[in-house]
Design a protein around this motif. Structure first.
Motif, PDB file in Angstrom:
ATOM      1  N   LYS A 139      64.266 -70.636   1.660  1.00 17.04           N
ATOM      2  CA  LYS A 139      65.053 -69.409   1.518  1.00 17.04           C
ATOM      3  C   LYS A 139      66.384 -69.529   2.248  1.00 17.04           C
ATOM      4  O   LYS A 139      67.416 -69.042   1.765  1.00 17.04           O
ATOM      5  N   TYR A 155      59.126 -64.385  -5.557  1.00 12.95           N
ATOM      6  CA  TYR A 155      58.532 -65.498  -4.824  1.00 12.95           C
ATOM      7  C   TYR A 155      58.866 -65.471  -3.331  1.00 12.95           C
ATOM      8  O   TYR A 155      58.452 -66.361  -2.597  1.00 12.95           O
ATOM      9  N   GLY A 156      59.609 -64.459  -2.895  1.00  6.46           N
ATOM     10  CA  GLY A 156      60.042 -64.395  -1.507  1.00  6.46           C
ATOM     11  C   GLY A 156      58.915 -64.279  -0.502  1.00  6.46           C
ATOM     12  O   GLY A 156      59.080 -64.635   0.662  1.00  6.46           O
ATOM     13  N   THR A 157      57.767 -63.784  -0.955  1.00  4.59           N
ATOM     14  CA  THR A 157      56.648 -63.608  -0.023  1.00  4.59           C
ATOM     15  C   THR A 157      56.005 -64.936   0.351  1.00  4.59           C
ATOM     16  O   THR A 157      55.432 -65.057   1.437  1.00  4.59           O
ATOM     17  N   TRP A 158      56.085 -65.930  -0.536  1.00  6.07           N
ATOM     18  CA  TRP A 158      55.454 -67.217  -0.213  1.00  6.07           C
ATOM     19  C   TRP A 158      56.430 -68.394  -0.143  1.00  6.07           C
ATOM     20  O   TRP A 158      56.067 -69.482   0.298  1.00  6.07           O
ATOM     21  N   SER A 181      63.655 -62.876  -3.122  1.00 14.82           N
ATOM     22  CA  SER A 181      63.181 -61.498  -3.258  1.00 14.82           C
ATOM     23  C   SER A 181      61.678 -61.372  -3.025  1.00 14.82           C
ATOM     24  O   SER A 181      60.885 -62.109  -3.618  1.00 14.82           O
ATOM     25  N   PRO A 182      61.263 -60.403  -2.179  1.00 14.84           N
ATOM     26  CA  PRO A 182      59.820 -60.176  -1.963  1.00 14.84           C
ATOM     27  C   PRO A 182      59.109 -59.671  -3.220  1.00 14.84           C
ATOM     28  O   PRO A 182      57.884 -59.732  -3.309  1.00 14.84           O
ATOM     29  N   LYS A 183      59.875 -59.196  -4.203  1.00 14.06           N
ATOM     30  CA  LYS A 183      59.260 -58.735  -5.461  1.00 14.06           C
ATOM     31  C   LYS A 183      58.806 -59.920  -6.309  1.00 14.06           C
ATOM     32  O   LYS A 183      57.980 -59.755  -7.211  1.00 14.06           O
ATOM     33  N   GLU A 223      60.611 -70.327   4.827  1.00 16.50           N
ATOM     34  CA  GLU A 223      61.880 -69.907   5.421  1.00 16.50           C
ATOM     35  C   GLU A 223      62.957 -70.977   5.224  1.00 16.50           C
ATOM     36  O   GLU A 223      64.125 -70.663   5.053  1.00 16.50           O
ATOM     37  N   ILE A 241      68.085 -58.254   2.010  1.00 17.17           N
ATOM     38  CA  ILE A 241      67.419 -59.558   1.903  1.00 17.17           C
ATOM     39  C   ILE A 241      68.198 -60.594   2.719  1.00 17.17           C
ATOM     40  O   ILE A 241      67.611 -61.466   3.363  1.00 17.17           O
TER      41      ILE A 241
END
Length: 287
Positions: free
Chosen positions: A98, A89-92, A85-87, A95, A130
């Motif tokens: 994930k 830890y998905g932003t860092w 989730s980008p909300k 790939e 997502i």
């Protein structure tokens, strides 16, 4: 910490197996392991997170229903979702991490269809965009255990059928004796099929063991020097044969849900096969 050490490039299978053994030995092992693994999977260090995901999959294979029930809880599933989730830890998260997390959750929807929370969590990820599409599970993915066999399985009816056969044989009616004859033939056919399955399993596991051992020997030589042409061809042939053995192990696993010990042997053979195929690809790429 040893099993997920980010400073070690390859999986430490000895430590992973010891971790699984500890999970099985401790009454609180499954719950504690789930919390520890969630923390490691969320690591900002990619190698540590990937090692932790391998440990998670190996525990799914080896630690039974108590561990399965822990990972199927929203509490654990939410920790995996945070990686995507980008909300959170998905932003860092990388790939690669994930992608592995997505593959694992999707594979659980396939292998544990009875776990509604797993399916709901995966559908939520798709609804939120997502997860765009179902991942294609890699060929060398660690084999998960098949779904538990239904209680109405033929293997649970042996005692009941034995009583029926005894009753039919005592009867003086011709139709009952004919029914007893059909039942005996049916039971004998099943025993023959069981024996054939055992033979296929033993032969397959033996072939896997021999091929993996020979591959490991050739790969060790290949790391240090160029192989003679004959050995190089042998290595390639072994790799191709091992790839063809994987679907066979999947079929054997689906046929062996009534025998926990035999199923464990198949899972161990599959793990060894997956590691050998991975090592071949790694060495071949580096050479």
């Amino acid at each position: 910490d040893e099993a997920t050490d980010p400073g070690v490039p390859e999986e430490n299978w000895e430590c992973i197996q010891r971790f699984c053994a500890q999970v099985n030995a401790d009454a609180q092992g499954p719950a504690l392991a789930a919390r520890l693994l969630a923390h490691k999977i969320q690591s900002p260090q990619e190698p540590e997170a990937l090692h932790a995901l391998t440990v998670l999959e190996t525990c799914v294979n080896n630690c039974g229903e108590k561990f399965h029930s822990e990972i199927a809880k929203f509490r654990f599933l939410n920790e995996l979702i945070k990686v995507l989730s980008p909300k959170y830890y998905g932003t860092w998260s990388t790939e690669k991490v994930k992608s592995r997390v997505t593959e694992i959750i999707f594979s659980w929807t396939v292998w544990f269809p009875q776990e509604v929370k797993v399916r709901d969590a995966y559908q939520m990820l798709k609804k939120q965009g997502i997860v765009k599409e179902d991942p294609k599970l890699p060929e060398d993915k660690i084999l998960p255990p098949p779904s538990p066999r239904p209680q109405s399985s033929i293997f649970d009816m042996d005692e009941e059928r034995s009583k029926l056969l005894a009753r039919l044989l005592k009867s003086s009616h011709a139709e009952d004796l004919q029914a007893a004859n059909r039942l005996i033939k049916s039971m004998m056919q099943e025993e023959q099929e069981k024996a054939a399955k055992v033979s296929r399993r033993v032969n397959a596991i033996s072939e896997v063991s021999e091929n993996v051992k020979r591959m490991d020997e050739l790969l060790e030589d290949y790391k240090r020097q160029d192989l003679p042409r004959a050995d190089h061809e042998t290595l390639q042939n072994l790799f191709q044969r091992c790839e063809k053995l994987r679907p066979l192990l999947f079929r054997l696993a689906s046929e062996t849900v009534d025998d926990d010990e035999a199923l464990a042997e198949i899972l161990q053979a599959n793990d060894a096969l997956a590691r050998a195929l991975g090592r071949y690809r790694q060495v071949a790429a580096s050479r």
